[in-house]
Design a protein around this motif. Structure first.
Motif, PDB file in Angstrom:
ATOM      1  N   ASP A  14       0.784  -1.230  -0.057  1.00  0.00           N
ATOM      2  CA  ASP A  14       0.213  -0.050  -0.233  1.00  0.00           C
ATOM      3  C   ASP A  14       0.704   1.198   0.024  1.00  0.00           C
ATOM      4  OD1 ASP A  14      -1.966  -1.601   0.163  1.00  0.00           O
ATOM      5  OD2 ASP A  14      -2.433  -1.469   2.476  1.00  0.00           O
ATOM      6  N   GLN A  15       0.311   2.395  -0.525  1.00  0.00           N
ATOM      7  CA  GLN A  15       1.055   3.798  -0.802  1.00  0.00           C
ATOM      8  C   GLN A  15       0.177   4.716  -0.178  1.00  0.00           C
ATOM      9  OE1 GLN A  15       2.944   4.467  -4.506  1.00  0.00           O
ATOM     10  NE2 GLN A  15       2.933   2.340  -4.981  1.00  0.00           N
ATOM     11  N   THR A  16       0.900   5.943   0.315  1.00  0.00           N
ATOM     12  CA  THR A  16       0.355   6.880   1.019  1.00  0.00           C
ATOM     13  C   THR A  16       0.560   8.193   0.270  1.00  0.00           C
ATOM     14  OG1 THR A  16       0.230   5.984   3.086  1.00  0.00           O
ATOM     15  CG2 THR A  16      -0.033   8.625   2.898  1.00  0.00           C
ATOM     16  N   ILE A  17      -0.223   8.909  -0.468  1.00  0.00           N
ATOM     17  CA  ILE A  17       0.027  10.259  -1.266  1.00  0.00           C
ATOM     18  C   ILE A  17      -0.914  11.323  -0.481  1.00  0.00           C
ATOM     19  CG2 ILE A  17       0.446   9.032  -3.279  1.00  0.00           C
ATOM     20  CD1 ILE A  17      -2.273  10.013  -4.248  1.00  0.00           C
ATOM     21  N   CYS A  18      -0.353  12.586  -0.982  1.00  0.00           N
ATOM     22  CA  CYS A  18      -1.057  13.725  -0.659  1.00  0.00           C
ATOM     23  C   CYS A  18      -2.226  14.096  -1.986  1.00  0.00           C
ATOM     24  CB  CYS A  18      -0.131  14.950  -0.321  1.00  0.00           C
ATOM     25  SG  CYS A  18       0.946  14.797   1.012  1.00  0.00           S
ATOM     26  N   GLU A  19      -3.132  14.841  -1.371  1.00  0.00           N
ATOM     27  CA  GLU A  19      -4.061  15.251  -2.467  1.00  0.00           C
ATOM     28  C   GLU A  19      -3.427  15.775  -3.658  1.00  0.00           C
ATOM     29  OE1 GLU A  19      -8.264  16.882  -0.157  1.00  0.00           O
ATOM     30  OE2 GLU A  19      -6.332  18.073   0.034  1.00  0.00           O
ATOM     31  N   ILE A  38     -11.064   1.818 -12.577  1.00  0.00           N
ATOM     32  CA  ILE A  38      -9.964   2.534 -13.548  1.00  0.00           C
ATOM     33  C   ILE A  38      -9.854   3.866 -13.478  1.00  0.00           C
ATOM     34  CG2 ILE A  38     -10.628   0.636 -15.265  1.00  0.00           C
ATOM     35  CD1 ILE A  38     -12.357   2.750 -16.726  1.00  0.00           C
ATOM     36  N   ASP A  39     -11.028   4.641 -12.439  1.00  0.00           N
ATOM     37  CA  ASP A  39     -10.706   6.190 -12.215  1.00  0.00           C
ATOM     38  C   ASP A  39      -9.475   6.577 -11.797  1.00  0.00           C
ATOM     39  OD1 ASP A  39     -13.412   6.320 -13.409  1.00  0.00           O
ATOM     40  OD2 ASP A  39     -14.222   6.259 -11.308  1.00  0.00           O
ATOM     41  N   GLY A  40      -8.702   7.474 -12.190  1.00  0.00           N
ATOM     42  CA  GLY A  40      -7.515   8.023 -11.837  1.00  0.00           C
ATOM     43  C   GLY A  40      -6.277   7.207 -12.225  1.00  0.00           C
ATOM     44  N   ALA A  54      -8.618  10.823  -5.954  1.00  0.00           N
ATOM     45  CA  ALA A  54      -8.885  12.001  -5.225  1.00  0.00           C
ATOM     46  C   ALA A  54      -9.307  11.582  -3.770  1.00  0.00           C
ATOM     47  CB  ALA A  54     -10.347  12.754  -5.781  1.00  0.00           C
ATOM     48  N   VAL A  55      -9.627  10.349  -3.443  1.00  0.00           N
ATOM     49  CA  VAL A  55      -9.716   9.916  -2.249  1.00  0.00           C
ATOM     50  C   VAL A  55      -9.105   8.722  -2.031  1.00  0.00           C
ATOM     51  CG1 VAL A  55     -12.033  11.161  -1.732  1.00  0.00           C
ATOM     52  CG2 VAL A  55     -12.011   8.801  -2.803  1.00  0.00           C
ATOM     53  N   THR A  56      -9.002   8.094  -0.690  1.00  0.00           N
ATOM     54  CA  THR A  56      -8.290   6.651  -0.434  1.00  0.00           C
ATOM     55  C   THR A  56      -9.122   5.835  -1.148  1.00  0.00           C
ATOM     56  OG1 THR A  56      -7.544   7.504   1.708  1.00  0.00           O
ATOM     57  CG2 THR A  56      -7.806   4.956   1.013  1.00  0.00           C
ATOM     58  N   THR A  57      -8.158   4.965  -2.146  1.00  0.00           N
ATOM     59  CA  THR A  57      -9.089   3.986  -2.828  1.00  0.00           C
ATOM     60  C   THR A  57      -8.181   2.604  -2.856  1.00  0.00           C
ATOM     61  OG1 THR A  57      -9.403   5.837  -4.524  1.00  0.00           O
ATOM     62  CG2 THR A  57      -9.632   3.650  -5.205  1.00  0.00           C
ATOM     63  N   VAL A  79      -4.272   2.887  -2.037  1.00  0.00           N
ATOM     64  CA  VAL A  79      -3.566   4.377  -1.889  1.00  0.00           C
ATOM     65  C   VAL A  79      -4.369   5.333  -1.021  1.00  0.00           C
ATOM     66  CG1 VAL A  79      -2.922   6.317  -3.417  1.00  0.00           C
ATOM     67  CG2 VAL A  79      -2.938   3.880  -4.371  1.00  0.00           C
ATOM     68  N   PHE A  80      -3.626   5.622   0.023  1.00  0.00           N
ATOM     69  CA  PHE A  80      -4.242   6.332   1.047  1.00  0.00           C
ATOM     70  C   PHE A  80      -4.061   7.849   0.621  1.00  0.00           C
ATOM     71  CE2 PHE A  80      -3.537   2.339   3.172  1.00  0.00           C
ATOM     72  CZ  PHE A  80      -4.740   2.186   3.762  1.00  0.00           C
ATOM     73  N   VAL A  81      -5.219   8.579   0.532  1.00  0.00           N
ATOM     74  CA  VAL A  81      -4.836  10.026  -0.115  1.00  0.00           C
ATOM     75  C   VAL A  81      -5.008  10.830   1.536  1.00  0.00           C
ATOM     76  CG1 VAL A  81      -5.966  11.920  -1.229  1.00  0.00           C
ATOM     77  CG2 VAL A  81      -5.669   9.517  -2.018  1.00  0.00           C
ATOM     78  N   ASN A  82      -4.048  11.700   1.822  1.00  0.00           N
ATOM     79  CA  ASN A  82      -4.122  12.607   3.089  1.00  0.00           C
ATOM     80  C   ASN A  82      -4.401  14.103   2.509  1.00  0.00           C
ATOM     81  OD1 ASN A  82      -3.437  10.614   4.952  1.00  0.00           O
ATOM     82  ND2 ASN A  82      -1.122  10.928   4.498  1.00  0.00           N
ATOM     83  N   LYS A  83      -5.214  14.503   3.436  1.00  0.00           N
ATOM     84  CA  LYS A  83      -5.496  15.915   3.006  1.00  0.00           C
ATOM     85  C   LYS A  83      -4.343  17.049   3.104  1.00  0.00           C
ATOM     86  CE  LYS A  83     -10.078  15.902   2.848  1.00  0.00           C
ATOM     87  NZ  LYS A  83     -11.065  16.123   1.630  1.00  0.00           N
ATOM     88  N   ARG A  84      -4.226  18.056   2.349  1.00  0.00           N
ATOM     89  CA  ARG A  84      -3.319  18.990   2.124  1.00  0.00           C
ATOM     90  C   ARG A  84      -3.734  20.173   3.169  1.00  0.00           C
ATOM     91  NH1 ARG A  84       0.696  18.656  -1.827  1.00  0.00           N
ATOM     92  NH2 ARG A  84       0.286  17.207  -3.558  1.00  0.00           N
TER      93      ARG A  84
END
Length: 395
Positions: A14-19, A38-40, A54-57, A79-84
């Motif tokens: 798993d990975q973590t990214i920012c918005e 397939i989105d994103g 755009a959000v954690t997926t 993929v975890f998406v953190n808020k900026r």
């Protein structure tokens, strides 16, 4: 008969990214890949697509072998998406008259602030530094939060006031004169120190009439909202001490009169027709009638004007008026107020009034003599008065 191994689906952890960021997905163990959703995704049918959710997926990859052994297997990666950080700035500001101004940025949960350019800030790592740029400058702040996500925002500092607003250069006037001052480059103006000598205190172009050398100050509110102070000095020259005299002011016809002016470098006389010179300090003339002479005097900076009246004895310009009706005639001597009047009406009659009515006994032409006595002596005036009647008798 050879036996092929079943494909084993293996996806990276798993990975973590920012918005707004991207994660690089990777799967191995087969030759055919199918990622969902397939989105994103940059390409759902390759082993290593780029994901920008755009959000954690959670993405599922299905991996198949060759056509000879089309057995499928699956694996997942999240993929975890953190808020900026959400940044709120204090807005753009104006720095007036080389004074430092405060700029600011706030963000809930921020762990650090970093401003650039940093050279004109008192601190580049706080949320509200003082800025004093030499020119209009846009500052960028980078804010980090606990998730190591960052956001950026800008604050513009507009340099104002230093060169804005202008006034007239130093003015020079003579005592008693006025001069118009001029201020420009602003939205509003306030003149003071002092204001008593000005025609208005809130206009851009007041008229000043100081009695001594005075420096006026004006506060100009510029287009950037800054208030700048400008000064203009009005130098007051004391003016001329013009003196004008005459050798005599009550004269007789044909008397010689001398005029005297002093206190200046140049002179101009009016009227000049009877004078011996028009631009000298002391002209003379032969008196013929009462006249007011005006001299305008000049030096290097100022001018002054004065006048003097030379009065000729009015008796020397005496005259009389007659009006005849039948046998009667009205006689009026001019001017009034002389020492004495003596009339010889041409028929032996003598009268001494200034004006009167007289009836002749017979028609005819009568030579009338008026003798007027003034301060310069006697003046005689002769006129023929015609008395007519049809029967040649008046009585």
């Amino acid at each position: 008969v050879g036996v092929l191994d079943k494909p084993i689906a293996i996806a990276v952890s798993d990975q973590t990214i920012c918005e707004g960021g991207a994660a690089n997905l990777l799967a191995t163990g087969g030759s055919v890949f199918e990622w969902t959703p397939i989105d994103g995704l940059s390409d759902p049918n390759i082993a290593n697509p780029e994901a920008e959710p755009a959000v954690t997926t959670t993405y599922t990859v299905t991996i198949a072998g060759t056509d000879i052994c089309p057995i499928k297997n699956t694996d997942e990666i999240t993929v975890f998406v953190n808020k900026r950080p959400v940044i709120t700035t204090g807005g753009n500001v104006v720095a007036c008259n080389n004074e430092p101004v405060q700029i600011s940025a706030t963000s809930l949960g921020a762990t650090s602030y970093s401003w650039v350019p940093a050279g004109t800030l008192n601190s580049a790592i706080i949320n509200n530094p003082m800025a004093n740029p030499p020119v209009t400058t846009t500052y960028t702040v980078t804010v980090m939060n606990a998730n190591n996500c960052m956001s950026k925002a800008t604050v513009k500092v507009t340099k104002g006031g230093t060169d804005d607003g202008s006034v007239s250069p130093t003015q020079t006037i003579c005592l008693g004169d006025s001069v118009q001052l001029e201020a420009s480059g602003g939205m509003s103006y306030e003149w003071w120190s002092p204001a008593d000598d000005l025609s208005c205190t809130t206009c851009s172009n007041p008229e000043a009439k100081p009695t001594t050398t005075t420096t006026y100050e004006v506060n100009i509110t510029t287009l950037t909202g800054c208030v700048v102070k400008r000064t203009v000095t009005v130098i007051v020259n004391p003016g001329l001490s013009l003196t004008l005299t005459s050798s005599k002011t009550d004269v007789c016809v044909y008397d010689t009169v001398n005029l005297f002016a002093s206190g200046a470098k140049e002179y101009h006389w009016e009227p000049a027709e009877d004078l011996t010179c028009e631009t000298c300090a002391s002209p003379s003339f032969i008196a013929s009638k009462t006249t007011t002479y005006t001299v305008t005097a000049f030096d290097d900076k100022c001018s002054a004007t004065d006048s003097i009246t030379v009065t000729v004895d009015p008796a020397q310009n005496a005259d009389f008026i007659t009006r005849v009706i039948n046998c009667s005639a009205l006689f009026v001597a001019v001017p009034e107020g002389m020492i004495s009047y003596e009339w010889d009406l041409g028929d032996g009659t003598i009268r001494t009034e200034q004006s009167f009515e007289y009836s002749y006994a017979r028609s005819g032409n009568y030579v009338v003599r008026l003798t007027v006595t003034g301060s310069c002596g006697k003046t005689d005036v002769f006129k023929v008065v015609e008395i007519t009647k049809c029967n040649d008798q008046c009585n």
